[in-house]
Design an enzyme around this catalytic site. Structure first.
Site, PDB file in Angstrom:
ATOM      1  N   GLY A 183       0.841  -1.195   0.000  1.00 38.81           N
ATOM      2  CA  GLY A 183       0.000   0.000   0.000  1.00 38.81           C
ATOM      3  C   GLY A 183       0.867   1.231   0.000  1.00 38.81           C
ATOM      4  O   GLY A 183       2.056   1.156   0.346  1.00 38.81           O
ATOM      5  N   CYS A 216       5.373  -6.064   1.739  1.00 43.61           N
ATOM      6  CA  CYS A 216       5.713  -4.637   1.716  1.00 43.61           C
ATOM      7  C   CYS A 216       4.991  -3.909   2.851  1.00 43.61           C
ATOM      8  O   CYS A 216       5.287  -4.143   4.020  1.00 43.61           O
ATOM      9  CB  CYS A 216       5.398  -4.056   0.339  1.00 43.61           C
ATOM     10  SG  CYS A 216       6.156  -2.468   0.045  1.00 43.61           S
ATOM     11  N   TYR A 217       4.028  -3.052   2.538  1.00 41.20           N
ATOM     12  CA  TYR A 217       3.282  -2.372   3.604  1.00 41.20           C
ATOM     13  C   TYR A 217       2.698  -3.391   4.585  1.00 41.20           C
ATOM     14  O   TYR A 217       2.675  -3.166   5.793  1.00 41.20           O
ATOM     15  CB  TYR A 217       2.156  -1.532   2.988  1.00 41.20           C
ATOM     16  CG  TYR A 217       1.358  -0.743   4.006  1.00 41.20           C
ATOM     17  CD1 TYR A 217       1.792   0.510   4.426  1.00 41.20           C
ATOM     18  CD2 TYR A 217       0.182  -1.244   4.548  1.00 41.20           C
ATOM     19  CE1 TYR A 217       1.083   1.226   5.369  1.00 41.20           C
ATOM     20  CE2 TYR A 217      -0.547  -0.528   5.493  1.00 41.20           C
ATOM     21  CZ  TYR A 217      -0.090   0.711   5.894  1.00 41.20           C
ATOM     22  OH  TYR A 217      -0.802   1.425   6.833  1.00 41.20           O
ATOM     23  N   HIS A 271       8.344  -7.675  -3.463  1.00 39.80           N
ATOM     24  CA  HIS A 271       7.065  -8.102  -4.050  1.00 39.80           C
ATOM     25  C   HIS A 271       7.206  -9.440  -4.777  1.00 39.80           C
ATOM     26  O   HIS A 271       7.630  -9.464  -5.933  1.00 39.80           O
ATOM     27  CB  HIS A 271       6.558  -7.041  -5.024  1.00 39.80           C
ATOM     28  CG  HIS A 271       6.094  -5.805  -4.334  1.00 39.80           C
ATOM     29  ND1 HIS A 271       4.814  -5.648  -3.855  1.00 39.80           N
ATOM     30  CD2 HIS A 271       6.750  -4.670  -3.993  1.00 39.80           C
ATOM     31  CE1 HIS A 271       4.697  -4.479  -3.274  1.00 39.80           C
ATOM     32  NE2 HIS A 271       5.866  -3.856  -3.334  1.00 39.80           N
ATOM     33  N   GLU A 330       4.944 -11.168  -6.080  1.00 36.77           N
ATOM     34  CA  GLU A 330       3.937 -11.302  -7.138  1.00 36.77           C
ATOM     35  C   GLU A 330       4.382 -10.708  -8.466  1.00 36.77           C
ATOM     36  O   GLU A 330       3.748 -10.909  -9.494  1.00 36.77           O
ATOM     37  CB  GLU A 330       2.612 -10.665  -6.679  1.00 36.77           C
ATOM     38  CG  GLU A 330       2.603  -9.136  -6.553  1.00 36.77           C
ATOM     39  CD  GLU A 330       3.190  -8.621  -5.232  1.00 36.77           C
ATOM     40  OE1 GLU A 330       3.949  -9.359  -4.570  1.00 36.77           O
ATOM     41  OE2 GLU A 330       2.911  -7.464  -4.878  1.00 36.77           O
ATOM     42  N   ASP A 359     -13.073  -9.224 -25.158  1.00 41.53           N
ATOM     43  CA  ASP A 359     -13.582  -9.042 -23.800  1.00 41.53           C
ATOM     44  C   ASP A 359     -15.107  -9.044 -23.750  1.00 41.53           C
ATOM     45  O   ASP A 359     -15.711  -9.738 -22.934  1.00 41.53           O
ATOM     46  CB  ASP A 359     -13.043  -7.740 -23.193  1.00 41.53           C
ATOM     47  CG  ASP A 359     -11.529  -7.683 -23.225  1.00 41.53           C
ATOM     48  OD1 ASP A 359     -10.910  -8.749 -23.351  1.00 41.53           O
ATOM     49  OD2 ASP A 359     -10.976  -6.574 -23.127  1.00 41.53           O
ATOM     50  N   LYS A 365      -5.923 -10.044 -19.255  1.00 42.57           N
ATOM     51  CA  LYS A 365      -6.285 -10.413 -20.634  1.00 42.57           C
ATOM     52  C   LYS A 365      -6.147 -11.908 -20.922  1.00 42.57           C
ATOM     53  O   LYS A 365      -7.046 -12.531 -21.483  1.00 42.57           O
ATOM     54  CB  LYS A 365      -5.414  -9.615 -21.609  1.00 42.57           C
ATOM     55  CG  LYS A 365      -5.839  -9.740 -23.056  1.00 42.57           C
ATOM     56  CD  LYS A 365      -6.978  -8.807 -23.333  1.00 42.57           C
ATOM     57  CE  LYS A 365      -7.468  -8.863 -24.749  1.00 42.57           C
ATOM     58  NZ  LYS A 365      -8.550  -7.894 -24.962  1.00 42.57           N
TER      59      LYS A 365
END
Ligand code: XMP
Length: 510
Positions: free
Chosen positions: A55, A82-83, A169, A171, A227, A368
């Site tokens: 964050g 992180c945060y 991070h 991710e 989409d 996507k």
């Protein structure tokens, strides 16, 4: 939560959805809750593990987002990222300080404890960092599991309480072995069942649509793109004929595309489909217009008008659906947002204006490639789902200069030939198409002088479409394409190959 999944608590981090996506990739079910959710809601969800996201705030700010420390006593593992790690350290009695230098980007992390969470990381592991504050003293019961040259705590762990924190991070793809770290947390530490799949997502999304829509009716604007087609297939599964799709054919689609959309949504996924041939209004509006931005603007405006006209004829439908996907949500700056409508060229401002009860966006959390996989899971044809990107204004921006039906015919036919030959030759390209250059040149065909258009071929490879390299197309493939275009498409006598990278050129010519 009706399955044994992971709860991700969102503190406003830019990567929260990416965490959710990585958890999905590990086959584990997850849900995201805002940090404002109370501890009771968290308890009720009965997760097998909790992830605290990153964050933008500092935990020491007076109004910093926080969480009830009871989350650490639920008896399930918690991973702070992180945060999330700083908050964990702060709430459990550690110390946070502003670092001397801000760590941003790829950073070498030294692993001190290569077990548990970090067991798959290299001793010196490249990780993605983005922080100013750092944990300078870990709370009681924790030990430092990794550090960097300027950050004393790059990872911390309390194995007995199964509480973990990482400053970097995992991710983000720039973090080496990041997915393995998450896998270790999810599968080894939380023992989450890896039984989540796209089919399960489809079922869950169908239930959510039914809950939102009830007995109501839904209007979806089909753009012809991937989409909105996947959103339509999902909605059809959820509410069948109570879905009405309006497909505005602006006349600038590629060869066969409009018919394919009609075929799929009348036969495979039967809905009330309204196909509007609005090409004459678009061509009329574009008469004499040559400036690219003006073309785009006019097409957007006409789209809205044509859509309004069509939906007025249908009478009032209850809900409005669109195929917004997660990158659209980020791009329009409404990551935290509720039902603000993005100013997409084909639906801008419509829902509010037409008085719909709610906005249905079943793909809002997907990336996507996940949308494509969902489309295939639902049974949409591969040729529709795996199409290359195509701009909303369509072939109108691949005709340089004034747009006329004749020029659109030339670019459409040449594009069909290019696509057939590239597919037949198995050439790898991210995007490839033809452009009508608007330059006429002299040629000779069958002893006759010709004066006709030059067609340009554009073929690029790219990961993110922000930069692109030119495809080294084999000469024999170019020879075949050229011979077919000149032989089969009336109105052109020259074929050029665009060898410009992006930058300096953009992928599209307009
Ligand atoms: P450029 O030309 O900016 O294109 O290098 C990058 C990518 O974006 C696509 N593109 C669009 N997609 N609506 C879209 O949905 C648009 O108006 C639009 N304009 C460009 C382009 O095809 C390429 O993939």
């Amino acid at each position: 939560m009706n399955q044994r999944g992971i709860l991700i608590i969102d503190f406003g981090g830019q990567y929260t959805q990416l965490i959710a996506r990585r958890v999905r990739e590990c086959g584990v079910y997850s849900e995201i809750l805002p940090y404002t959710a109370g501890i009771e809601e968290i308890r009720q969800a009965a997760p097998v593990g909790v992830i605290l996201s990153g964050g933008p705030a500092s935990v020491l700010d007076a109004d910093a987002p926080t969480i009830d420390p009871a989350v650490f006593d639920l008896g399930v593992p918690v991973l702070g990222i992180c945060y999330g790690m700083q908050l964990m350290a702060h709430l459990l009695g550690g110390d946070i300080r502003r670092g001397d230098t801000r760590e941003y980007g790829r950073t070498s992390v030294t692993v001190d404890d290569p077990t548990g969470l970090l067991k798959e990381l290299a001793h010196e592991n490249t990780c993605w960092m983005s922080h100013t504050w750092q944990v300078v003293r870990v709370p009681e019961g924790f030990h430092v599991a990794a550090h960097t040259a300027s950050c004393p705590t790059a990872a911390m762990a309390d194995e007995s309480r199964r509480l973990y924190g990482v400053q970097f991070h995992p991710e983000v793809t720039h973090t080496h072995h990041g997915t393995q770290l998450l896998k270790a947390f999810l599968l080894d530490i939380c023992h989450a069942p890896a039984e989540w799949s796209m089919a399960a997502y489809a079922e869950q999304a169908v239930k959510a649509i039914r809950a939102q829509v009830g007995e109501g009716t839904v209007l979806l604007g089909l753009s012809g793109g991937v989409d909105s087609a996947v959103a339509a297939a999902l909605l059809q599964r959820a509410i069948g004929k109570r879905l009405t799709c309006v497909y505005i054919d602006h006349g600038f689609m590629r060869a066969g595309e409009s018919d394919q959309v009609e075929e799929v949504f009348t036969r495979t996924f039967p809905v009330n489909l309204v196909r509007v041939d609005a090409s004459s209004r678009f061509f009329h509006a574009l008469e004499g217009v040559i400036e690219p931005e003006e073309k785009r603007h006019i097409i957007g405006r006409e789209f809205v008008e044509a859509f309004k006209e069509a939906s007025a004829k249908l009478g009032r439908l209850d809900h409005f659906a669109q195929g917004t996907i997660y990158p659209d949500v980020i791009e329009s700056g409404q990551v935290k947002g509720s039902a603000v409508i993005k100013s997409h060229h084909n639906v801008g401002g419509l829902p509010a204006e037409l008085g719909f009860t709610s906005l249905v966006e079943p793909l809002r959390m997907l990336f996507k490639d996940e949308v494509r996989r969902l489309g295939l899971t639902l049974g949409l044809p591969e040729t529709l789902v795996n199409r290359q990107p195509f701009p909303g204004p369509g072939l109108a921006i691949r005709v340089i200069g004034e747009v006329t039906p004749e020029k659109v015919r030339i670019v459409r036919e040449s594009d069909r030939i290019l696509r057939e030959e590239v597919a037949a030759a198995g050439v790898k390209a991210s995007q490839y198409f033809t452009v009508l250059t608007n330059a006429k040149s002299v040629g000779v065909m069958g002893d006759e002088r010709t004066y006709a258009y030059a067609i340009a071929i554009r073929a690029v490879t790219t990961d993110d479409f922000m930069t692109a390299d030119v495809v080294r197309m084999p000469w024999e493939v170019l020879d075949r394409i050229t011979a077919r275009i000149i032989g089969e498409v009336n109105g052109c006598n020259r074929v050029l190959y665009d060898v410009t990278t992006k930058p300096p050129a953009s992928i599209e010519w307009e």
